[in-house]
Design a protein around this motif. Structure first.
Motif, mmCIF file in Angstrom:
data_model
loop_
_atom_site.group_PDB
_atom_site.id
_atom_site.type_symbol
_atom_site.label_atom_id
_atom_site.label_comp_id
_atom_site.label_asym_id
_atom_site.label_seq_id
_atom_site.Cartn_x
_atom_site.Cartn_y
_atom_site.Cartn_z
ATOM 1 N N TRP A 68 -4.013 7.584 11.906
ATOM 2 C CA TRP A 68 -2.900 7.188 11.045
ATOM 3 C C TRP A 68 -2.470 8.296 10.073
ATOM 4 O O TRP A 68 -1.576 8.089 9.270
ATOM 5 C CB TRP A 68 -3.180 5.891 10.303
ATOM 6 C CG TRP A 68 -4.351 5.848 9.348
ATOM 7 C CD1 TRP A 68 -4.648 6.719 8.347
ATOM 8 C CD2 TRP A 68 -5.355 4.832 9.299
ATOM 9 N NE1 TRP A 68 -5.777 6.320 7.685
ATOM 10 C CE2 TRP A 68 -6.246 5.159 8.252
ATOM 11 C CE3 TRP A 68 -5.606 3.672 10.036
ATOM 12 C CZ2 TRP A 68 -7.361 4.386 7.916
ATOM 13 C CZ3 TRP A 68 -6.709 2.907 9.714
ATOM 14 C CH2 TRP A 68 -7.567 3.265 8.665
ATOM 15 N N HIS A 122 -14.134 4.575 5.831
ATOM 16 C CA HIS A 122 -13.135 5.587 6.189
ATOM 17 C C HIS A 122 -13.365 6.914 5.469
ATOM 18 O O HIS A 122 -12.803 7.937 5.876
ATOM 19 C CB HIS A 122 -11.724 5.095 5.863
ATOM 20 C CG HIS A 122 -11.313 3.894 6.645
ATOM 21 N ND1 HIS A 122 -11.404 3.827 8.011
ATOM 22 C CD2 HIS A 122 -10.808 2.689 6.228
ATOM 23 C CE1 HIS A 122 -10.971 2.648 8.424
ATOM 24 N NE2 HIS A 122 -10.617 1.934 7.364
ATOM 25 N N THR A 170 -0.598 9.522 1.388
ATOM 26 C CA THR A 170 -1.443 8.510 2.008
ATOM 27 C C THR A 170 -1.294 7.172 1.274
ATOM 28 O O THR A 170 -0.634 7.075 0.239
ATOM 29 C CB THR A 170 -2.924 8.926 1.985
ATOM 30 O OG1 THR A 170 -3.431 8.812 0.646
ATOM 31 C CG2 THR A 170 -3.092 10.364 2.456
ATOM 32 N N THR A 171 -1.943 6.151 1.816
ATOM 33 C CA THR A 171 -1.958 4.829 1.175
ATOM 34 C C THR A 171 -3.144 4.677 0.235
ATOM 35 O O THR A 171 -3.379 3.592 -0.295
ATOM 36 C CB THR A 171 -2.016 3.727 2.239
ATOM 37 O OG1 THR A 171 -3.211 3.880 3.023
ATOM 38 C CG2 THR A 171 -0.797 3.781 3.146
ATOM 39 N N THR A 172 -3.894 5.738 0.019
ATOM 40 C CA THR A 172 -5.116 5.712 -0.783
ATOM 41 C C THR A 172 -4.848 6.286 -2.165
ATOM 42 O O THR A 172 -4.220 7.338 -2.294
ATOM 43 C CB THR A 172 -6.225 6.522 -0.089
ATOM 44 O OG1 THR A 172 -6.440 5.974 1.220
ATOM 45 C CG2 THR A 172 -7.525 6.464 -0.866
ATOM 46 N N ASP A 218 -10.059 8.471 2.348
ATOM 47 C CA ASP A 218 -9.206 7.992 3.436
ATOM 48 C C ASP A 218 -9.276 6.470 3.472
ATOM 49 O O ASP A 218 -10.336 5.880 3.227
ATOM 50 C CB ASP A 218 -9.705 8.576 4.765
ATOM 51 C CG ASP A 218 -8.914 8.111 5.974
ATOM 52 O OD1 ASP A 218 -7.744 7.741 5.820
ATOM 53 O OD2 ASP A 218 -9.475 8.120 7.093
ATOM 54 N N GLY A 219 -8.155 5.832 3.768
ATOM 55 C CA GLY A 219 -8.160 4.410 4.052
ATOM 56 C C GLY A 219 -8.723 3.543 2.945
ATOM 57 O O GLY A 219 -9.504 2.627 3.218
ATOM 58 N N LYS A 267 0.810 -1.220 0.000
ATOM 59 C CA LYS A 267 0.000 0.000 0.000
ATOM 60 C C LYS A 267 0.848 1.276 0.000
ATOM 61 O O LYS A 267 0.298 2.385 0.031
ATOM 62 C CB LYS A 267 -0.951 0.007 1.199
ATOM 63 C CG LYS A 267 -0.285 -0.111 2.557
ATOM 64 C CD LYS A 267 -1.339 -0.246 3.658
ATOM 65 C CE LYS A 267 -0.708 -0.460 5.029
ATOM 66 N NZ LYS A 267 -1.725 -0.623 6.090
ATOM 67 N N HIS A 312 -6.864 11.480 8.596
ATOM 68 C CA HIS A 312 -7.436 10.521 9.542
ATOM 69 C C HIS A 312 -7.127 10.954 10.972
ATOM 70 O O HIS A 312 -6.396 10.279 11.696
ATOM 71 C CB HIS A 312 -6.859 9.120 9.278
ATOM 72 C CG HIS A 312 -7.600 8.002 9.960
ATOM 73 N ND1 HIS A 312 -8.277 7.023 9.279
ATOM 74 C CD2 HIS A 312 -7.773 7.719 11.265
ATOM 75 C CE1 HIS A 312 -8.821 6.174 10.128
ATOM 76 N NE2 HIS A 312 -8.525 6.578 11.350
ATOM 77 N N ASN A 353 -3.433 -6.671 7.176
ATOM 78 C CA ASN A 353 -3.669 -5.334 7.717
ATOM 79 C C ASN A 353 -4.261 -5.362 9.115
ATOM 80 O O ASN A 353 -4.835 -4.375 9.559
ATOM 81 C CB ASN A 353 -4.614 -4.556 6.782
ATOM 82 C CG ASN A 353 -3.894 -4.055 5.550
ATOM 83 O OD1 ASN A 353 -2.695 -3.841 5.574
ATOM 84 N ND2 ASN A 353 -4.637 -3.879 4.467
ATOM 85 N N HIS A 360 -10.709 -2.127 11.453
ATOM 86 C CA HIS A 360 -10.282 -0.729 11.500
ATOM 87 C C HIS A 360 -11.466 0.162 11.851
ATOM 88 O O HIS A 360 -12.596 -0.086 11.423
ATOM 89 C CB HIS A 360 -9.687 -0.307 10.151
ATOM 90 C CG HIS A 360 -8.584 -1.209 9.700
ATOM 91 N ND1 HIS A 360 -8.757 -2.158 8.724
ATOM 92 C CD2 HIS A 360 -7.292 -1.312 10.121
ATOM 93 C CE1 HIS A 360 -7.616 -2.821 8.552
ATOM 94 N NE2 HIS A 360 -6.720 -2.324 9.379
#
Length: 376
Positions: free
Chosen positions: A208, A143, A99-101, A150-151, A25, A213, A279, A181
């Motif tokens: 995070w 999220h 971000t990871t998104t 997000d997320g 991610k 977030h 995760n 989560h």
């Protein structure tokens, strides 16, 4: 009352969403010779669909949802954010800052389809036709906040479904989120309201990202104004397994939802609490998810005349996700499925949970939420 059929709201367009390539991610790294695909891969939902088709073919029917409209989306999300998301995807998408998104050109349309699926599931539950409505959503939604993605989430499917239920005449909706989560976006959408109860049980991961977030999912986040007490967060320790989730429902979720007495129960159904999920750090098995299905089925029967709908959230070990989600439906339909090679077993069930640690954390949650609810 729930009968023995499942209505799955699904469209292949949801497979076209694709996060950017990288090291799992995260962005690519020179330390990694071969990139690993992002965890939100299309095989997740393809495997759930294969499970339904193989294990429960006679009980499953599919319906194609309509895309959520701008007006329906903007019941939850700010118009400026929706404009940005549409434009971002139209320009090809990419990773959202640090971000990871991330998104591609198909993400906005896929997210509209996912939100439409969740709305259709909520309407079907209110129509009370007896089937279990299930929105097989991708991308996930819990999220996504009113003003940002997000997320791995872009539009908050379950929040949009709750708003649709209220628009259709429901006076109150309970959202039960068992994704490992915290459903921070759903919390944000209803934080100052009492017409939607939000109960989230999740790993104690905290915030995070300071911008995207900031919510922590802590016991102290209980809502504000008219919504005080109607956000119920229950952080769980690493290693929480079948017994811990069962006690969680018996001590916290069930009594609160019964006391709230909603017109509709929605479930943010993320099956990422299993031992193999990359995760998460929890230990729920197929049997544990069966018990979760039983719990929400009984809650809907007792409080909402059986009006219940499920909205798919996370779950990132794409093989175990099938076993876990089968467990959910076994609980909902009150049946067991004998699988070739596996019977009723879960091949990923290999660790014992730390029961004393789980009990001590649940004691703290019960003590904290007793200010607002009749808990023992």
């Amino acid at each position: 009352m729930i009968d023995d059929t499942i209505t799955v709201f699904w469209h292949d367009r949801m497979l076209d969403h694709e996060p950017p390539a990288g090291t799992y991610k995260y962005p690519s790294s020179p330390m990694i010779a071969d990139d690993e695909r992002h965890p939100d891969r299309r095989e997740r939902v393809k495997n759930i669909k294969a499970m339904l088709d193989h294990a429960l073919p006679e009980a499953t029917e599919y319906e194609s949802p309509e895309r959520a409209t701008r007006d329906e989306i903007e019941r939850v999300h700010d118009s400026e954010y929706v404009d940005w998301l549409e434009s971002f995807c139209a320009d090809g998408g990419g990773r959202i800052e640090d971000t990871t998104t991330g998104a591609n050109e198909a993400t906005f349309d896929a997210a509209r389809m996912a939100a439409g699926a969740a709305m259709a599931a909520a309407r079907t539950a209110l129509d009370d036709d007896g089937s279990v409505p299930y929105a097989l959503c991708r991308p996930s939604g819990h999220h996504a906040q009113p003003t940002c993605a997000d997320g791995f989430c872009f539009l908050n499917n379950v929040a949009i479904a709750a708003e649709e239920a209220l628009a259709q005449g429901a006076d109150s909706v309970a959202i039960v989120d068992w994704d490992v989560h915290h459903g921070n976006g759903t919390q944000e959408a209803f934080y100052d309201r009492d017409d939607v109860l939000f109960v989230s049980a999740h790993a104690d991961h905290g915030s995070w990202h300071p911008e995207y977030h900031p919510q922590e999912g802590s016991l102290e986040e209980v809502g504000t104004g008219a919504g005080e007490g109607y956000t119920v967060n229950v952080p769980l320790p690493p290693g929480t397994g079948d017994r811990g989730y069962d006690v969680l429902f018996e001590r916290v979720v069930n009594p609160i939802v019964r006391e709230y007495d909603p017109d509709l129960v929605l479930v943010s159904a993320g099956q990422d609490a299993g031992a193999a999920d990359p995760n998460a750090r929890n230990l729920a098995t197929r049997d544990g998810f069966l018990r979760l299905g039983e719990h929400v089925r009984h809650l809907a029967d007792e409080t909402a005349d059986g009006r219940l709908a499920l909205v798919q959230e996370g779950g990132y070990q794409q093989s175990h996700l099938s076993f876990a989600t089968l467990g959910v439906f076994e609980g909902l339909l009150d049946r067991r499925v004998e699988l070739e090679q596996y019977g009723t077993d879960d091949p990923f069930a290999w660790l014992e949970e730390p029961t004393e640690l789980v009990d001590s954390w649940l004691d703290k949650a019960v003590e904290h939420h007793q200010e607002y609810w009749d808990l023992e």
